[in-house]
Design an enzyme around this catalytic site. Structure first.
Site, PDB file in Angstrom:
ATOM      1  N   LYS A  82      -3.080 -15.044  -5.201  1.00  0.00           N
ATOM      2  CA  LYS A  82      -3.807 -14.803  -6.449  1.00  0.00           C
ATOM      3  C   LYS A  82      -2.770 -14.527  -7.525  1.00  0.00           C
ATOM      4  CE  LYS A  82      -4.937  -9.992  -6.454  1.00  0.00           C
ATOM      5  NZ  LYS A  82      -5.941  -9.010  -6.308  1.00  0.00           N
TER       6      LYS A  82
ATOM      7  N   ASN B  32     -14.602  -5.250   2.427  1.00  0.00           N
ATOM      8  CA  ASN B  32     -13.867  -6.517   2.377  1.00  0.00           C
ATOM      9  C   ASN B  32     -14.741  -7.685   2.827  1.00  0.00           C
ATOM     10  OD1 ASN B  32     -11.586  -5.502   1.272  1.00  0.00           O
ATOM     11  ND2 ASN B  32     -10.255  -5.785   3.032  1.00  0.00           N
TER      12      ASN B  32
ATOM     13  N   VAL C 283       0.830  -1.211   0.000  1.00  0.00           N
ATOM     14  CA  VAL C 283       0.000   0.000   0.000  1.00  0.00           C
ATOM     15  C   VAL C 283       0.866   1.264   0.000  1.00  0.00           C
ATOM     16  CG1 VAL C 283      -1.629   1.347   1.406  1.00  0.00           C
ATOM     17  CG2 VAL C 283      -2.020  -1.080   1.021  1.00  0.00           C
TER      18      VAL C 283
ATOM     19  N   THR D  44      -1.442  -3.961   9.904  1.00  0.00           N
ATOM     20  CA  THR D  44      -2.392  -4.119  11.017  1.00  0.00           C
ATOM     21  C   THR D  44      -2.772  -5.596  11.057  1.00  0.00           C
ATOM     22  OG1 THR D  44      -4.118  -3.416   9.447  1.00  0.00           O
ATOM     23  CG2 THR D  44      -3.357  -1.791  11.052  1.00  0.00           C
TER      24      THR D  44
ATOM     25  N   CYS E  54      -5.363  -9.509   3.394  1.00  0.00           N
ATOM     26  CA  CYS E  54      -6.477  -8.680   3.891  1.00  0.00           C
ATOM     27  C   CYS E  54      -7.723  -9.455   4.329  1.00  0.00           C
ATOM     28  CB  CYS E  54      -6.849  -7.657   2.836  1.00  0.00           C
ATOM     29  SG  CYS E  54      -5.575  -6.410   2.608  1.00  0.00           S
TER      30      CYS E  54
ATOM     31  N   ASP F   1      10.588   3.825   5.762  1.00  0.00           N
ATOM     32  CA  ASP F   1      10.394   2.465   6.271  1.00  0.00           C
ATOM     33  C   ASP F   1      11.409   2.222   7.384  1.00  0.00           C
ATOM     34  OD1 ASP F   1       8.676   0.000   4.764  1.00  0.00           O
ATOM     35  OD2 ASP F   1      10.092  -0.606   6.329  1.00  0.00           O
TER      36      ASP F   1
ATOM     37  N   GLU G  70      -7.793   2.362   2.136  1.00  0.00           N
ATOM     38  CA  GLU G  70      -7.302   2.051   0.792  1.00  0.00           C
ATOM     39  C   GLU G  70      -8.018   0.801   0.266  1.00  0.00           C
ATOM     40  OE1 GLU G  70      -5.318   3.748  -1.375  1.00  0.00           O
ATOM     41  OE2 GLU G  70      -6.138   2.137  -2.583  1.00  0.00           O
ATOM     42  N   PHE G  71      -8.433   0.865  -1.005  1.00  0.00           N
ATOM     43  CA  PHE G  71      -9.181  -0.250  -1.583  1.00  0.00           C
ATOM     44  C   PHE G  71      -8.433  -0.960  -2.709  1.00  0.00           C
ATOM     45  CE2 PHE G  71     -12.193   2.789   0.147  1.00  0.00           C
ATOM     46  CZ  PHE G  71     -12.971   1.984   0.966  1.00  0.00           C
TER      47      PHE G  71
END
Ligand code: NAD
Length: 431
Positions: free
Chosen positions: A317, A204, A12, A87, A256, A31, A147-148
């Site tokens: 995926k 989600n 992200v 998270t 997620c 970071d 964020e999507f």
């Protein structure tokens, strides 16, 4: 041009930083991982994400994109600071906010007056308040901007999102944040922080529900002798239903859905609501993994101990290199626990492995191509929907296998082509 800080350069954060630099802002990405920062400074991208390398190179060349070690180093120069740290799921199912709290603590003393701190990480309802408490700064704003983006199409999703959600108690802070997205033509929904945070989990949760639903329908199709692919086609043309996200498979995974669906149940529980529907969505997903495992067991003749299984696809995926909570990895671990031997191929997972990838793939023979993963196995399983698996020479595959069964856990291949090559085809919810 606004000066922004992005704390955390993962899937992200790096996408957010590179895209905002592309939109013309000055972005300082931070970071804690010094090696990662050094690589990024050289323009090396640590993840597989379409179009990202080009944007990072463009940003570095233009001088609009910088990489530094430590959140404070970035935040002290920024008007707006995005928190894009992990998270993960805590022990009780709730999201673990310790990375968010640590990042907030690191920037608290250096924030400019009137700075806007943005929670872009997926955080439970009330987390803007948590950040405010850690910051202890009455002269800065904390807002939510979930964020999507999807891994595999992160850059495109960031630059062409379906919507942008901003949760803020301050109109001024919301406007400042909204102004950053000038050049991104999409509806912007401005709401309160609790609603913004709920929108992310609800989105989600709903998407996980669609996959669990179609997997449950696939199980029913197997029981009644129907073909789930035709069923999905038939329901998908109904505009209220649509075709998207109704693809049967080995169950949802990734970094997620698993943690967010559990967090949604926990948030609801903590506030006195028993979200039974979401519990069912999670249960169906676990059942689906067992159902795929049962298909593999049957494909090797009923006994996994000593059987050789070839696996095509390791990532959760296609078009990503992310192995976190991948259904493929879960299946492989179960196979290894049952005493099977596993060979695998994935286009983005190549030797030498390091870090968590090496740990997750311990005991697996990693092959350089899909034919290698089929060589000498009793059964072959497709576990990630990589496009390249569609175009392989199935006769060659059949000739190198010992057994003759292909389990297509993604319904990716043409059953007729597999059968034509002399293999038995086992799909999901298909006749
Ligand atoms: P990630 O694990 O890929 O990256 C997180 C980065 O933050 C790591 O590089 C880590 O070193 C760094 N970091 C941790 N603490 C730090 C600190 N104090 N200062 C600086 N850097 C720090 O995580 P991600 O997949 O990018 O996810 C981040 C958040 O976004 C999560 O809350 C996730 O749920 C959410 N999200 C993820 C996706 C996705 O597809 N990955 C999509 C939408 C939302």
């Amino acid at each position: 041009m606004t000066t922004l800080a992005v704390v955390g350069t993962g899937y992200v954060g790096l996408t957010t930083g590179a895209c905002f630099a592309h939109l013309g802002h000055h972005v300082i990405c931070a970071d804690i991982d010094e090696e990662k920062v050094a690589r990024l400074q050289r323009g090396e991208i640590p993840i597989v994400e379409d179009g990202l390398e080009r944007l990072v190179t463009e940003g570095i060349k233009s001088g609009r994109l910088e990489f530094v070690v430590g959140a404070a180093e970035a935040a002290r120069r920024a008007e707006i600071v995005f928190l894009c740290v992990p998270t993960p799921q805590g022990e009780d199912g709730a999201a673990d906010l310790s990375y968010i709290e640590a990042a907030a603590a690191q920037i608290a003393d250096v924030l400019q007056p009137e700075a806007v701190v943005v929670n872009k990480s997926t955080v439970p309802v009330g987390s803007t308040k948590v950040v405010e408490r850690v910051l202890q700064r009455s002269d800065v704003y904390v807002v939510s901007n979930p964020e999507f983006l999807r891994e595999g199409s992160a850059v495109n999703d960031f630059l062409k999102p379906d919507r942008i959600v901003i949760g803020s108690e301050s109109q001024a802070a919301a406007s400042k944040l909204a102004a950053l997205y000038l050049g991104v033509p999409t509806p912007i929904i401005v709401t309160d922080p609790a609603s913004a945070e709920t929108i992310k989990y609800a989105a989600n949760g709903f998407l996980a529900m669609k996959i669990s639903f179609v997997n449950a329908v696939a199980a029913m199709c197997e029981a009644v002798g129907a073909d789930v692919e035709d069923v999905v086609l038939g329901i998908g043309f109904d505009k209220r239903i649509g075709h998207e996200f109704l693809k049967p498979g080995p169950g949802w995974g990734g970094s997620c859905f698993p943690k967010d669906s559990r967090a949604l149940v926990k948030i609801a529980e903590d506030h006195g609501y028993n979200f039974t529907m979401m519990r069912g969505v999670i249960d169906v997903n676990e059942q689906q993994r067992l159902r795929i495992l049962a298909k593999i067991r049957e494909a090797v003749g009923g006994v996994l101990h000593g059987a050789k299984v070839g696996v095509w696809g390791l990532t959760f995926k296609a078009r990503t290199d992310d192995l976190r909570e991948s259904p493929s990895i879960a299946a492989i671990h179960e196979l290894l626990r049952s005493g099977a031997k596993v060979k695998a191929y994935d286009p983005t997972i190549v030797e030498p492995l390091s870090g968590y990838k090496r740990d997750l793939l311990q005991g697996v023979e990693l092959c350089a191509d899909p034919y290698g993963a089929a060589d000498g196995v009793d059964a072959l399983v497709v576990l990630t929907e990589w496009d390249e698996f569609r175009w392989l020479d199935l006769e060659k595959v059949a000739s190198v296998m010992v057994g003759n069964c292909l389990v297509d856990a993604r319904n990716l291949l043409q059953r007729s082509a597999v059968m034509h090559a002399g293999l038995k085809y086992v799909g999901v919810g298909r006749l």
